[in-house]
Design a protein around this motif. Structure first.
Motif, PDB file in Angstrom:
ATOM      1  N   ILE A 267      48.910  54.334  26.256  1.00  0.00           N
ATOM      2  CA  ILE A 267      49.299  53.235  26.311  1.00  0.00           C
ATOM      3  C   ILE A 267      48.346  52.664  27.093  1.00  0.00           C
ATOM      4  CG2 ILE A 267      51.329  52.907  27.626  1.00  0.00           C
ATOM      5  CD1 ILE A 267      52.957  55.319  27.228  1.00  0.00           C
ATOM      6  N   LYS A 268      47.770  51.676  27.340  1.00  0.00           N
ATOM      7  CA  LYS A 268      47.468  50.257  27.631  1.00  0.00           C
ATOM      8  C   LYS A 268      47.577  49.702  28.233  1.00  0.00           C
ATOM      9  CE  LYS A 268      44.692  51.648  24.121  1.00  0.00           C
ATOM     10  NZ  LYS A 268      45.088  53.099  22.874  1.00  0.00           N
ATOM     11  N   VAL A 269      47.828  48.656  29.790  1.00  0.00           N
ATOM     12  CA  VAL A 269      47.912  47.851  30.291  1.00  0.00           C
ATOM     13  C   VAL A 269      46.627  46.738  30.148  1.00  0.00           C
ATOM     14  CG1 VAL A 269      48.951  46.984  32.372  1.00  0.00           C
ATOM     15  CG2 VAL A 269      49.928  49.465  31.535  1.00  0.00           C
TER      16      VAL A 269
ATOM     17  N   ALA B 162      51.024  44.232  37.617  1.00  0.00           N
ATOM     18  CA  ALA B 162      50.564  45.124  36.683  1.00  0.00           C
ATOM     19  C   ALA B 162      49.329  46.573  36.865  1.00  0.00           C
ATOM     20  CB  ALA B 162      49.168  44.103  35.567  1.00  0.00           C
ATOM     21  N   PRO B 163      48.809  46.939  37.876  1.00  0.00           N
ATOM     22  CA  PRO B 163      47.754  47.941  38.245  1.00  0.00           C
ATOM     23  C   PRO B 163      49.194  48.884  38.428  1.00  0.00           C
ATOM     24  CG  PRO B 163      46.750  45.821  39.116  1.00  0.00           C
ATOM     25  CD  PRO B 163      47.931  45.601  38.765  1.00  0.00           C
TER      26      PRO B 163
ATOM     27  N   ASN C 226      35.878  42.318  39.884  1.00  0.00           N
ATOM     28  CA  ASN C 226      37.443  41.021  39.734  1.00  0.00           C
ATOM     29  C   ASN C 226      38.463  42.214  39.475  1.00  0.00           C
ATOM     30  OD1 ASN C 226      34.736  38.430  38.770  1.00  0.00           O
ATOM     31  ND2 ASN C 226      36.068  39.074  41.292  1.00  0.00           N
ATOM     32  N   SER C 227      38.940  43.125  39.891  1.00  0.00           N
ATOM     33  CA  SER C 227      39.846  43.724  39.286  1.00  0.00           C
ATOM     34  C   SER C 227      40.638  43.832  39.838  1.00  0.00           C
ATOM     35  CB  SER C 227      40.064  45.900  39.198  1.00  0.00           C
ATOM     36  OG  SER C 227      38.504  45.586  38.853  1.00  0.00           O
ATOM     37  N   ALA C 228      41.253  43.335  41.463  1.00  0.00           N
ATOM     38  CA  ALA C 228      42.662  43.262  42.048  1.00  0.00           C
ATOM     39  C   ALA C 228      43.681  44.211  41.761  1.00  0.00           C
ATOM     40  CB  ALA C 228      43.171  41.621  42.074  1.00  0.00           C
ATOM     41  N   SER C 229      43.090  45.433  41.607  1.00  0.00           N
ATOM     42  CA  SER C 229      43.691  46.593  41.074  1.00  0.00           C
ATOM     43  C   SER C 229      44.011  47.426  42.308  1.00  0.00           C
ATOM     44  CB  SER C 229      43.719  47.241  39.946  1.00  0.00           C
ATOM     45  OG  SER C 229      43.226  46.826  39.445  1.00  0.00           O
ATOM     46  N   ILE C 230      43.267  47.712  43.458  1.00  0.00           N
ATOM     47  CA  ILE C 230      43.070  48.790  44.415  1.00  0.00           C
ATOM     48  C   ILE C 230      44.933  49.086  45.221  1.00  0.00           C
ATOM     49  CG2 ILE C 230      42.884  50.295  46.263  1.00  0.00           C
ATOM     50  CD1 ILE C 230      41.091  50.628  43.471  1.00  0.00           C
ATOM     51  N   GLY C 231      45.101  47.910  45.623  1.00  0.00           N
ATOM     52  CA  GLY C 231      46.589  47.637  46.210  1.00  0.00           C
ATOM     53  C   GLY C 231      47.747  47.813  45.315  1.00  0.00           C
TER      54      GLY C 231
END
Ligand code: FAD
Ligand code: AMP
Lengths: 247, 318
Positions: free
Chosen positions: B148-150, B102-103, A123-128
């Protein structure tokens, strides 16, 4: 138009969630693996629909994972991808995965990069979003609708309490969710064709992870349901007010 | 310094950001540093009020172009701000925009990220953040190995903590790249609290038999001041609009109260609602799996139980 669809492998939605090795590893025993539902039902099928409307569209699939992801990739090819690339990297650090995909995306100069909204395991929802920074392309998340006309994409995305529609020139990265398309089942012809479609394996190039999983925990078991007699709703209201304190 | 991104839509601060500030302030205290907020664009809210949630300062990039969210533009501005201000941790709400940006900020800062955190990090040895995984069926503790952290924090998992305080608002000059994303329309569902922000949710499943029977559910929701949701077959059959669909493939919500009416409690449905604080299940089948995940259960026919519950609530309100 060239589309890159990111395909990830996840445990089946009904898989038993358990851990081994002192709660540091997901227990894969007896787990059925599927294409992450957001990737399969929404981004891949929408890409196939675009190709059905315009035969000049090509669809490439990319997965970052070990050889055990190949059945998943073959299924995605059976649904309708033209070619697949597997990057032989088993890291589950999002940044590593995103960097591997970004390298493939740069090389192929895709007009459209589609991901799922999130994987249903981590459930990261990060790659895009990471691809947005790595490729410096526009990114629209949680998209429920996508139309392409010439060089312009019209995308509707979910926002809190509604939807927002925007236009942007290609290239663009989009993370997809429900609404984009309807689930399909591969047909016999697709399954036969998938066997001979190219599946290229690329060696891993990124090794430095930024995060590491220390351990897993299961949520504490619910203490058990308190049953309230169907004829006594005053009691339920009292419990919600005085015990649970939620109304 | 812990920097908290303040998400806004149509010039209003999103509810999830207040919780993110409270989380960031608690984290800053734990790390012996201060919590500062970062606001892009201009809002109608009183910005200094962010101090009530624990921010000592609000850095505001008052460029009206930033009133429309664009992940690429916002990521650039936020990461430049974080660098300029020397932030060591950047905190986001794990809401729609937080997830989108955020990513990308993490990439630009060379920072490790944990999304969907549900508790404060453990910082005595290393920096370990707990997040929900497998759609709420488990937790993972993840160490971030970069300087650094997010972190993005799951909605309704920490709570907004209000006390006294006024934040000092100071303008921040950051070059804003031009957006090449044109927003052509915004459609809001009128008069409803967005499901992901709702404290109280009443939800219906196939047990209600058809859209014509939704009146009893809507009456209950109205009596409580709750938002409404549904199971997937219900939205797939167009009994209810798609934006009400909760579960694995729909919205994941974590209200204080979730009342499930005529929903069996399939694992894919639970994946969207299992983080709710209190779950009430109304089902005529005592064997329905949902009862195992419930705090309170009523075994009975929804067509009798729901109107009786509505009446009891109205009576208790006097
Ligand atoms: C990959 C995948 C993803 C999925 N994602 C989702 C998702 O995101 N969300 C989701 O909801 N589902 C999802 N599903 C579907 C899920 O598996 C279930 O089929 C679905 O949740 C069942 O919906 P339901 O409980 O409304 O209906 P049913 O399972 O038919 O249950 C109806 C319930 O109503 C009760 N009932 C009947 N009459 C009455 C009455 N008069 N009074 C009170 N109770 C009554 C019955 O006892 C029964 O328990 C997914 C499935 C898959 C395979
Ligand atoms: N290992 C992977 N290989 C290819 N695509 C992936 C991988 N992991 C995630 N993705 C894509 O990124 C989306 C979001 O995943 P995540 O950010 O991990 O939640 C997924 O729906 C996939 O489309």
């Amino acid at each position: 138009m060239k589309i890159l669809v990111c395909i990830s492998k996840t445990p089946d939605t009904t898989a038993k969630i358990a851990f081994t090795e002192g709660n540091t590893k997901f227990d894969e025993n007896g787990v059925q693996w599927i294409i992450n539902p957001y990737d399969e039902w929404y981004s891949l099928v929408r890409a196939i629909e675009l190709k059905e409307k315009d035969a000049s569209v090509t669809i490439h699939l990319v997965t970052v994972g070990g050889a055990d992801t190949e059945p998943i990739i073959r299924k995605a090819l059976a649904l309708g991808g033209d070619e697949a690339i597997r990057v032989n990297n088993t890291s589950n650090d999002s940044l590593v995965v995103a960097q591997e995909i970004a390298a493939i995306a740069k090389e192929g100069a895709y007009d459209l990069v589609l991901t799922g909204k999130e994987t249903i395991d981590y459930n990261s929802a990060s790659i895009g979003s990471m691809l947005c920074a790595l490729l410096d392309h526009n990114f629209v998340s949680s998209a429920v609708k996508l139309e392409i006309a010439g060089n312009t994409a019209t995308i509707t995305r979910e926002i809190e309490g509604g939807e927002e529609t925007c236009e942007t020139a290609l290239p663009v990265i989009i993370s997809c969710q429900k609404g984009m398309a309807e689930q399909r089942i591969p047909n016999m012809r697709g399954i036969m064709a998938a066997r001979t479609k190219p599946l290229k394996v690329v060696e891993a190039s990124i090794t430095t992870a930024t995060t590491s999983i220390k351990n897993f925990d299961l949520p504490p078991a619910k203490s058990g349901v308190k049953l309230v007699d169907a004829g006594n709703m005053d009691e339920l209201v009292r419990l919600l007010k005085e015990e649970a304190k939620v109304i | 310094m812990v920097l908290i991104y303040i998400d806004q839509a149509e010039q209003e601060i999103k509810k999830a950001s207040f919780e993110a500030v409270s989380y960031g302030a608690a984290l800053a205290k734990q790390l012996g540093t201060n919590a500062e907020a970062l606001l892009l664009g201009t809002v109608k809210d009183n910005v200094a009020d962010l101090g009530k949630y624990g921010a000592s300062k609000v850095h505001q990039v008052s460029n009206d172009a930033l009133n429309h969210f664009d992940a690429r533009v916002n990521a650039t501005v936020i990461s430049e701000a974080a660098k300029t201000l020397g932030a060591t941790v950047v905190v986001f709400a794990h809401n729609v925009n937080g997830k989108a940006v955020a990513p990308a900020v993490a990439v630009k800062l060379g920072a490790g990220i944990v999304t969907g955190a549900c508790a404060l990090p453990k910082t005595d040895a290393g920096f370990i953040v707990t997040k929900t995984v497998f759609s709420g069926k488990a937790f993972a503790s993840i160490q971030i190995d970069t300087p650094i952290k997010v972190i993005s924090i799951n909605q309704n998992s920490f709570g907004a903590i209000v006390s006294e305080g006024n934040a000092e608002v100071s303008p921040l000059a950051i070059t804003v790249p031009s957006s090449n994303l044109k927003i052509t329309s915004v459609d809001k569902i009128q008069g409803e609290v967005p499901l992901t922000e709702a404290n109280l949710v009443v939800s219906g499943g196939r047990g209600l038999k058809g859209p014509e029977n939704w009146g009893i559910l809507l009456d209950l929701a109205k009596a409580l001041g709750a938002s409404t949701a549904c199971s997937r077959p219900v939205s797939d059959s167009d009994w209810r609009p798609h934006h009400e669909h909760v579960g694995q493939t729909g919205l994941q919500i974590a209200p204080n109260l979730y009342i499930a009416i005529g929903i069996s409690g399939a694992i894919q449905h639970l994946a969207g609602v299992n983080r709710s604080k209190t779950i009430v299940v109304i089902n005529k089948d005592p064997e329905a799996p949902f009862f195992k995940a419930a705090d309170y259960g009523v075994v009975g026919d929804a067509f009798e139980v729901v109107p009786a519950l509505t009446a009891a609530i109205l009576k208790s309100k006097g």
